[in-house]
Design an enzyme around this catalytic site. Structure first.
Site, mmCIF file in Angstrom:
data_model
loop_
_atom_site.group_PDB
_atom_site.id
_atom_site.type_symbol
_atom_site.label_atom_id
_atom_site.label_comp_id
_atom_site.label_asym_id
_atom_site.label_seq_id
_atom_site.Cartn_x
_atom_site.Cartn_y
_atom_site.Cartn_z
ATOM 1 N N VAL A 1 33.435 38.693 42.337
ATOM 2 C CA VAL A 1 33.756 37.813 41.222
ATOM 3 C C VAL A 1 33.959 38.637 39.939
ATOM 4 O O VAL A 1 35.064 38.763 39.423
ATOM 5 C CB VAL A 1 32.659 36.744 41.013
ATOM 6 C CG1 VAL A 1 32.885 35.969 39.721
ATOM 7 C CG2 VAL A 1 32.629 35.798 42.220
ATOM 8 N N CYS A 2 32.894 39.214 39.457
ATOM 9 C CA CYS A 2 32.926 39.855 38.140
ATOM 10 C C CYS A 2 33.795 41.108 38.153
ATOM 11 O O CYS A 2 34.315 41.508 37.110
ATOM 12 C CB CYS A 2 31.510 40.164 37.686
ATOM 13 S SG CYS A 2 30.453 38.699 37.788
#
Lengths: 209, 209, 209, 209, 209, 209, 209, 209
Positions: F117-118
């Protein structure tokens, strides 16, 4: 333009079993022996079940590599069988390529020992000649998982598609209704937990009756 | 020209849950049972949370494959539910494809059992028809990790994108401010260590108050 | 147009052994020490056996990286040996590149320590200059398997082909009949289980005689 | 005083196969399904080969646990078969204990599903009553390896001896000359790589003849 | 009373190498082939280095089990060599036990293939007769790690002590000053990373000179 | 046309450290905690050492995700620091993108928590805008290795290049002679075995002096 | 004299849940988070189901260790709950020991975080005072598997018995007929594959009806 | 009679750090380098924190084994330091044993490299002389996990107790209130995830303030 789904077609596929010899198989360590034996017999039974043209080949079977495992010989008594006199890449053997081409099929399902040589070399050669190549990953074995991973990367890089024998069977069969019992027997014989599901089910049905 | 980031869009995505049946799930060994159960329920809750059109399908649910897990049935009482009479590839079933197309969405989020068949086959078919396909890797299970790895290679080769359920949720949500509590609850219910972070935080806040 | 099978050709291949130094090798943890030592000596013996031009290079061998392992020095007393004064990427060293180009070969077989730097950097540079690059995965080592996997992904992404030393030998040799005994000895020396097959076979032959 | 080697004696040993039922086996994840199936059939064949009194028992076989796997039923048509009405520890069932004691044997070879319950409980009970207990580790399965390890620690702590089915066979047989062919067939059927050794050997012998 | 440290004594120890045959070794999968070969040769070299009485034995070496690996034969041309006609437990062979007792040693260092049979059986027999038994864990191999772990538990339960070949060498040698160069050479030949330490050290010393 | 080697250039690279927060890091299980801490501090030190523009960003740092780890704050007191009010993809935050673009660099070195995600989201966004993206694989962590593998496949599919922090440092530095001591200190501080090599070397040099 | 089977007795057993706090649990890496959460709730439900006296304790719950996980608090609202002011070994806290002794039980079932401290210390203390100690291995977690293994060795060495929560439940229940539905529900809630067996069975029964 | 809980007592314990030398540590492969470095420094800090008498010893530090890691030298400038001239077992060195006995302590906490030799030999010797021995498992390293496991079995068989450094610290400290900050700092410095818990907590407290 979307990518085409090159899907196995039982009318257009042949099976190549390369160098499943008693000596070479004892080199295999990326699958446990019982798993590997099961997978090899399973893809052979898939070939028989779908009546796919099947070609057997061996490398130096009178030497340390050992003979083809007897089960395969017995299952395919009338199939082309090319005992190669020396070529490492089966595709370098004219008889083998002739036998492949004689099938008239454009899809090749390949399994063999060892993966990075006996499978990868003919796979890459066949791709070069325009065949669609499907690797039976779990009926192909080698020295260790690291080697297998590299071999798969190389073949996928060239366009080969990796499948286990179960996916091969399912993609060929398409619809259970074509023969529920036949496919069920195949799975029952080679997937112990599927067999358990079937036996649990049958037992409950009998109770209910 | 730069490659486009094909990113999930909650207004253009549908979820396909394929063959999460009680018998088939007991064949899964590439995730531990509790992890897998959690992941399947999590992606289902993601679908519900974002109100994504969701389609359920099963293969031979009156036989050894067993019924759809009851939790999924209860969560989606009014969704299209296609009990396939025999097609192994859900995409070979007209009702299923109609249901997919009826959603009007171009992005398909697919999870299922087993990965190399029930997920890969419809994924490859959908790609061929121009859909963008996202595989929920951790809510899809199969016989062993080797098989999963091959299946992912084949799907990625064809352009499918692999994500875990958490990435699906985050990519759909985009911004915590759209609903902090809703997303937080989702994570708290399905990521025990995130729940622990929240409870530690809440406890400290209470102390401070 | 079908993808070409870029296959190793003993008349067109050179071997680059990069930084197999006593200090650096002690950093390697993605292969066990005995496996790694065996693989490095095996690829070196492959190079010798096929008379491939071979280039040795080291990085700062008078410092903590340590000297080239003595076995390699002894095996290639007359080969170009480039002790780089500081360039991390061997390809940044003019003498090294000159030596490579002086071989006149277009296929480069590369092994080294550590994989993601000493192998990957010259591999990517060579690809950029139009060479076909073959990575000897099991004679290249690094800190851990995670790092190796990333390095292979990066190199494969750029077109390098991953092979183990055994596949390199087989692809170069093509046909056992070119020299059965020579290849057999190579395998016997570096694949203990192959040696066992040969000894079992020889023993049985002697009994029979 | 030296510790006694409590060694299996074919005249003093009985085999207990506990709860190898179709449902329960599908819970097993510490062995792969093909390995486990092979091991269970192997210990059963060991029991038959040595004519050891063998007792079958099941737990609630009309419910979700499922029936005994049919292969075991067929192999032992006339053996005591105790379908327990509810006792989790087979030793809590009088008929089972009677059947065990009726064999007159003091050594019990136990395999079952799941290891920490269906094997460990009767093993600990039998030890308490003075039997010598031998656990067939690879024909006993459970949820995961962590659980198996704990179960083995508990049983070993109480004096049980852990063996795989192969060690059981060898310790019972003592000397190949008691029946070379019989033991060889057993190994050939259940150890694929041993079968390969035999086939390589036979092939070479035939060539030599 | 404190437990005695039963420590290896080079004047009171003998080495038993059991069934390191070419066929049997190809069944070993709990060590990689190169590691295993190295360990077996290492313990053999330890035996030679310390002039320990060493006894070789094989099981059916004219059949599929194959001959003793030639390296061991060559290393011990004049040692007792018992080709057992059928006894699975070497201790059941009178000549073997005589040979052991003729050494007059009370400490037995045992390695063999496969661990749970060819090592464990004579180990347990020897313990029963009052010998102190030391198992060379890494020069003993078997089908898989699970089987090895069970075999070690059984032997440790009976009082055997598990050591790798390196610990055996160190416990026998006691003090580097007894022969620095000899022990160093042994380690250099069988521990690649130790060899690297030595070569780094030597190189730096040469530079400094 | 040959593929270009897109190689890191210290004059054209910026570092993005995304969401290395105390709560989120405690979710990481694909690296052990000490390895991960070391890798994160290492890439941060690489950024400092090469004076690369570095951007810090966090997600909801006043909540359960926790504050940025204090070490990073202290190392980069004057760098852009974007505490995002809610955007999950840092690239959706205008200030962040402005800060990135303000560096004027075209190569982005990204590490963060959690990987899929990040790291993946801004990586894919940046690629879409024409940046060259380099993923620091070992300074990016997530829930488990399966998730990481999928995330890397997705990013590599889009053209990102995976490197460990060590490869980043080496590719930026190019030549040891640019600053032997500086690079050596960096490695000594973050690669314990390299430090050991250096200390062994230094000790020997001192002895020799 | 035979060793006694010290078997759990529901009339003589108490459960100690030690330091299952939100912060500490986030340190656990020897079980995956979902597995661990499931196991902790399972043993808690076992305690409730059998009405075993249960004691909760925490260490510094107002600090970084965090509060007891709320689920446990809710499940045992009226149980002794000892928030220790500083003692690391719960047994060093008088209130805790009083609470244990007040149960009048001689068998202690202990689970906690982290295994080598919060479980091992009170376990060893309790053994010293004559209690029979049963460790719930899978509801006890720690930093990594290596640490867990050492902790179990230490506790087993002292006489503690290792069981998973499932074995605890089975040993307490003894006979399914004591309450088929209750035990079935417990298993269905915490063993997903058992639940699947039950649902397959129920579905088939419904069909048959 | 119940087994005594032999528990570490800070007034009766000494620490022996054996052969943590730069060369030898580079042979360690059963822990990753960063984990191992952290654990060694952690147990050293534990020794300092509790003011335990600590003895350092090395084996041939002027040769390839390399010098003691400088960090340990710096931490213990005034402690007995025995550079052994040749004895492999530190206990065979009179100065070392004298130093141990001079501490007057009866509990010995031992860590070293390599586990099966430098730790196991003095551990077994010390047990024989009546000391209580505690092995710091995670600050002791060796060639591979198999070797470590055997070494631990041997030491546990003789009565040694295996603990990680964290358990050592906790068992010595007994009660947080003896010095919350000191112990907390120790944990914060060597357990990154504990540090994260503390920083999350502190941050929240600051916010609340």
């Amino acid at each position: 333009m979307n990518p085409t789904y090159k899907k196995l077609d039982k009318n257009n596929a042949a099976v190549l079993l390369v160098d499943h010899q008693t000596g070479l198989i004892n080199l295999v360590q990326d699958y446990t022996p019982n798993e590997f034996k099961n997978n090899v017999l399973a893809i052979a039974n898939v070939a028989k079940y779908f009546n796919l043209p099947t070609i057997l080949t061996t490398s130096f079977e009178d030497g340390p590599n050992g003979p083809l495992v007897p089960e395969l010989k017995e299952m395919f008594p009338n199939t082309p069988y090319v005992a190669r006199p020396g070529q490492i890449n089966a595709w370098d053997n004219e008889d083998f390529v002739k036998a492949v081409k004689a099938t008239g099929k454009k899809q090749l399902i390949i399994a063999g020992v060892v993966t990075e040589v006996c499978v990868a070399f003919p796979a890459l050669s066949a791709i070069e000649e325009g065949f669609d190549v499907f690797i039976v990953t779990d009926a192909s074995g080698t020295f260790n998982k690291d080697t297998r991973d590299g071999a798969l990367m190389r073949m996928v890089q060239a366009g080969a598609q990796p499948l286990n024998w179960f996916a091969v069977a399912c993609e060929l069969h398409r619809d259970w209704r074509n023969d529920i019992e036949g496919l069920g027997t195949l799975f029952s014989n080679h997937i112990p937990n599927y067999r358990n599901l079937m036996n649990s089910y049958a037992s409950r049905s009998k109770q209910a009756a």
